[in-house]
Design a protein around this motif. Structure first.
Motif, PDB file in Angstrom:
ATOM      1  N   ILE A  49       0.876  -1.170   0.000  1.00  0.00           N
ATOM      2  CA  ILE A  49       0.000   0.000   0.000  1.00  0.00           C
ATOM      3  C   ILE A  49       0.910   1.215   0.000  1.00  0.00           C
ATOM      4  O   ILE A  49       1.728   1.400   0.910  1.00  0.00           O
ATOM      5  CB  ILE A  49      -0.923   0.012   1.239  1.00  0.00           C
ATOM      6  N   ARG A  50       0.803   2.038  -1.035  1.00  0.00           N
ATOM      7  CA  ARG A  50       1.690   3.192  -1.189  1.00  0.00           C
ATOM      8  C   ARG A  50       1.168   4.372  -0.389  1.00  0.00           C
ATOM      9  O   ARG A  50       0.102   4.907  -0.668  1.00  0.00           O
ATOM     10  CB  ARG A  50       1.819   3.587  -2.657  1.00  0.00           C
ATOM     11  N   GLY A  51       1.905   4.783   0.655  1.00  0.00           N
ATOM     12  CA  GLY A  51       1.562   5.973   1.410  1.00  0.00           C
ATOM     13  C   GLY A  51       2.365   7.154   0.923  1.00  0.00           C
ATOM     14  O   GLY A  51       3.155   7.060  -0.025  1.00  0.00           O
ATOM     15  N   LYS A  52       2.204   8.301   1.567  1.00  0.00           N
ATOM     16  CA  LYS A  52       2.926   9.507   1.143  1.00  0.00           C
ATOM     17  C   LYS A  52       4.433   9.353   1.367  1.00  0.00           C
ATOM     18  O   LYS A  52       5.240   9.793   0.561  1.00  0.00           O
ATOM     19  CB  LYS A  52       2.414  10.719   1.912  1.00  0.00           C
ATOM     20  N   ARG A  53       4.789   8.714   2.497  1.00  0.00           N
ATOM     21  CA  ARG A  53       6.215   8.586   2.807  1.00  0.00           C
ATOM     22  C   ARG A  53       6.678   7.138   2.857  1.00  0.00           C
ATOM     23  O   ARG A  53       7.793   6.823   2.467  1.00  0.00           O
ATOM     24  CB  ARG A  53       6.516   9.258   4.152  1.00  0.00           C
ATOM     25  N   ASN A  54       5.815   6.275   3.381  1.00  0.00           N
ATOM     26  CA  ASN A  54       6.218   4.891   3.579  1.00  0.00           C
ATOM     27  C   ASN A  54       5.277   3.913   2.896  1.00  0.00           C
ATOM     28  O   ASN A  54       4.145   4.270   2.544  1.00  0.00           O
ATOM     29  CB  ASN A  54       6.283   4.557   5.078  1.00  0.00           C
ATOM     30  N   LEU A  55       5.761   2.698   2.733  1.00  0.00           N
ATOM     31  CA  LEU A  55       4.954   1.616   2.184  1.00  0.00           C
ATOM     32  C   LEU A  55       4.546   0.683   3.315  1.00  0.00           C
ATOM     33  O   LEU A  55       5.264   0.540   4.303  1.00  0.00           O
ATOM     34  CB  LEU A  55       5.763   0.815   1.153  1.00  0.00           C
ATOM     35  N   SER A  56       3.405   0.053   3.164  1.00  0.00           N
ATOM     36  CA  SER A  56       2.995  -0.990   4.110  1.00  0.00           C
ATOM     37  C   SER A  56       2.523  -2.190   3.307  1.00  0.00           C
ATOM     38  O   SER A  56       2.073  -2.060   2.164  1.00  0.00           O
ATOM     39  CB  SER A  56       1.880  -0.488   5.039  1.00  0.00           C
ATOM     40  N   LEU A  57       2.654  -3.368   3.896  1.00  0.00           N
ATOM     41  CA  LEU A  57       2.314  -4.605   3.190  1.00  0.00           C
ATOM     42  C   LEU A  57       0.810  -4.838   3.166  1.00  0.00           C
ATOM     43  O   LEU A  57       0.111  -4.611   4.158  1.00  0.00           O
ATOM     44  CB  LEU A  57       2.995  -5.797   3.877  1.00  0.00           C
ATOM     45  N   THR A  58       0.325  -5.331   2.047  1.00  0.00           N
ATOM     46  CA  THR A  58      -1.039  -5.834   1.966  1.00  0.00           C
ATOM     47  C   THR A  58      -1.075  -7.219   2.610  1.00  0.00           C
ATOM     48  O   THR A  58      -0.034  -7.760   2.996  1.00  0.00           O
ATOM     49  CB  THR A  58      -1.503  -5.938   0.510  1.00  0.00           C
ATOM     50  N   ASP A  59      -2.241  -7.821   2.725  1.00  0.00           N
ATOM     51  CA  ASP A  59      -2.328  -9.182   3.266  1.00  0.00           C
ATOM     52  C   ASP A  59      -1.512 -10.144   2.416  1.00  0.00           C
ATOM     53  O   ASP A  59      -0.828 -11.031   2.938  1.00  0.00           O
ATOM     54  CB  ASP A  59      -3.786  -9.647   3.320  1.00  0.00           C
ATOM     55  N   GLU A  60      -1.578  -9.957   1.092  1.00  0.00           N
ATOM     56  CA  GLU A  60      -0.798 -10.812   0.196  1.00  0.00           C
ATOM     57  C   GLU A  60       0.701 -10.558   0.382  1.00  0.00           C
ATOM     58  O   GLU A  60       1.516 -11.477   0.296  1.00  0.00           O
ATOM     59  CB  GLU A  60      -1.187 -10.545  -1.266  1.00  0.00           C
ATOM     60  N   GLY A  61       1.047  -9.300   0.652  1.00  0.00           N
ATOM     61  CA  GLY A  61       2.448  -8.969   0.898  1.00  0.00           C
ATOM     62  C   GLY A  61       2.984  -9.605   2.166  1.00  0.00           C
ATOM     63  O   GLY A  61       4.127 -10.072   2.213  1.00  0.00           O
ATOM     64  N   VAL A  62       2.157  -9.641   3.210  1.00  0.00           N
ATOM     65  CA  VAL A  62       2.553 -10.273   4.471  1.00  0.00           C
ATOM     66  C   VAL A  62       2.824 -11.761   4.249  1.00  0.00           C
ATOM     67  O   VAL A  62       3.803 -12.322   4.746  1.00  0.00           O
ATOM     68  CB  VAL A  62       1.457 -10.086   5.545  1.00  0.00           C
ATOM     69  N   LEU A  63       1.919 -12.411   3.470  1.00  0.00           N
ATOM     70  CA  LEU A  63       2.100 -13.837   3.180  1.00  0.00           C
ATOM     71  C   LEU A  63       3.372 -14.078   2.380  1.00  0.00           C
ATOM     72  O   LEU A  63       4.156 -14.985   2.685  1.00  0.00           O
ATOM     73  CB  LEU A  63       0.884 -14.370   2.415  1.00  0.00           C
ATOM     74  N   LEU A  64       3.609 -13.260   1.349  1.00  0.00           N
ATOM     75  CA  LEU A  64       4.808 -13.438   0.532  1.00  0.00           C
ATOM     76  C   LEU A  64       6.067 -13.192   1.355  1.00  0.00           C
ATOM     77  O   LEU A  64       7.074 -13.886   1.177  1.00  0.00           O
ATOM     78  CB  LEU A  64       4.778 -12.499  -0.677  1.00  0.00           C
ATOM     79  N   LYS A  65       6.035 -12.227   2.262  1.00  0.00           N
ATOM     80  CA  LYS A  65       7.201 -11.948   3.114  1.00  0.00           C
ATOM     81  C   LYS A  65       7.565 -13.183   3.931  1.00  0.00           C
ATOM     82  O   LYS A  65       8.736 -13.574   4.007  1.00  0.00           O
ATOM     83  CB  LYS A  65       6.903 -10.771   4.043  1.00  0.00           C
ATOM     84  N   LYS A  66       6.564 -13.825   4.513  1.00  0.00           N
ATOM     85  CA  LYS A  66       6.820 -15.026   5.308  1.00  0.00           C
ATOM     86  C   LYS A  66       7.396 -16.133   4.438  1.00  0.00           C
ATOM     87  O   LYS A  66       8.386 -16.783   4.795  1.00  0.00           O
ATOM     88  CB  LYS A  66       5.527 -15.502   5.966  1.00  0.00           C
TER      89      LYS A  66
END
Length: 296
Positions: A49-66
């Motif tokens: 999820i693209r924020g103004k300054r930082n990025l955060s993981l989507t649910d799919e991103g959290v799964l891929l990170k693991k």
């Protein structure tokens, strides 16, 4: 999906910022942005999820990170095993275990092997049976130390010669500390801290003679050390195995075994048809010899 791209993805996930991640990876920011976008297109899912300054993981991103962390850990483990030379036994042994005094046997074998083969490195992972079996099935562990009750039917295993004993961990100034043993009726009116493993809870319930959830269970744990701090602060009494918490000397804690005695077996398990590295094979040979000698 390339390993290089997974490393890029983990860098971005860790830094939560494309520019910072690019600097760490020593590539340009546009190159890294393009790689992440191509990865999202390949998977058909947004990973950030693209924020103004930082990025955060989507649910799919959290799964891929693991999964990416597990994949890269397994790749690194495999590379080390394959790179072992024929002349020198070296490399890594990955052992996961629940809390048990049986780990002393592992420590003793490790010491023996290190004298003969000083280039062996041991990696220990602590967790409950569910944690250990998950990592074992994924190939992230070579061996698992499991405490009964546990289903080991789909694994190769050896049984340790010694058993562990269940009891109650409490403060030395507790009213129950004057008892030599703990009987089922002693648990009925006290705040209990119990293991969260289902099979363990079932065993304790059978011993008590009633559903554990019908008692005053105020907390659960998967590893006993933090639970012992709860006991020190008078938050409850912990049902646990013996010899895991130091109750000697200046300790404010004491351990009393259950009566009738509740003993559990301890096993070392590995995957069936496991292809071991030379290092792990040598460890298993030493372990089998030690257990056979102790059982005589």
């Amino acid at each position: 999906m390339e390993l290089r791209v997974l490393r890029y993805f983990l860098a971005v996930a860790g830094e939560k910022n494309i520019t910072k991640a690019a600097r760490i990876l020593h590539i340009t920011q546009p190159t890294l942005s393009r790689q992440i976008m191509e990865l999202e297109e390949e998977l058909g899912k947004k990973l950030f999820i693209r924020g103004k300054r930082n990025l955060s993981l989507t649910d799919e991103g959290v799964l891929l990170k693991k999964r990416a962390e597990e994949i890269l850990e397994l790749v690194e483990k495999s590379e080390k095993e394959i790179m072992d030379t024929d002349e020198i036994i070296s490399g890594d042994i990955f052992i996961g275990g629940g809390e048990s005094d049986a780990m002393r046997i592992i420590a003793q074998i490790s010491k023996k092997l290190q004298k003969k083969h000083p280039y062996i490195c041991y990696h220990l992972f602590s967790g409950n049976a569910d944690d250990i079996l998950e990592r074992l099935d994924k190939g992230l562990l070579d061996f698992g130390i499991l405490i009964a009750p546990v289903d080991i039917s789909k694994y190769e295993y050896m049984k340790f010669p010694k058993t562990d004993i269940w009891g109650l961990l409490m403060r030395k100034d507790s009213p129950l500390a004057k008892n030599a043993v703990i009987k089922p009726q002693d648990l009925l009116d006290i705040p209990l801290i119990c293991s969260r493993q289902t099979l363990v809870r079932e065993d304790i319930s059978k011993w008590v003679g009633k559903d554990l959830d019908s008692l005053n269970v105020v907390s659960s744990y998967n590893l006993i050390y933090n639970a012992s701090l709860m006991v020190e602060e008078e938050a409850g009494y912990a049902l646990c195995l013996d010899k895991l918490i130091n109750t000697t000397g200046d300790s404010v804690l004491c351990f009393r075994p259950l009566e009738p005695k509740l003993e559990v077996s301890v096993y070392i398990v590995w995957k069936k048809s496991q292809v071991f590295s030379k290092t792990s094979k040598k460890f298993l040979e030493e372990l089998r010899s030690e257990i056979e000698t102790s059982s005589k």
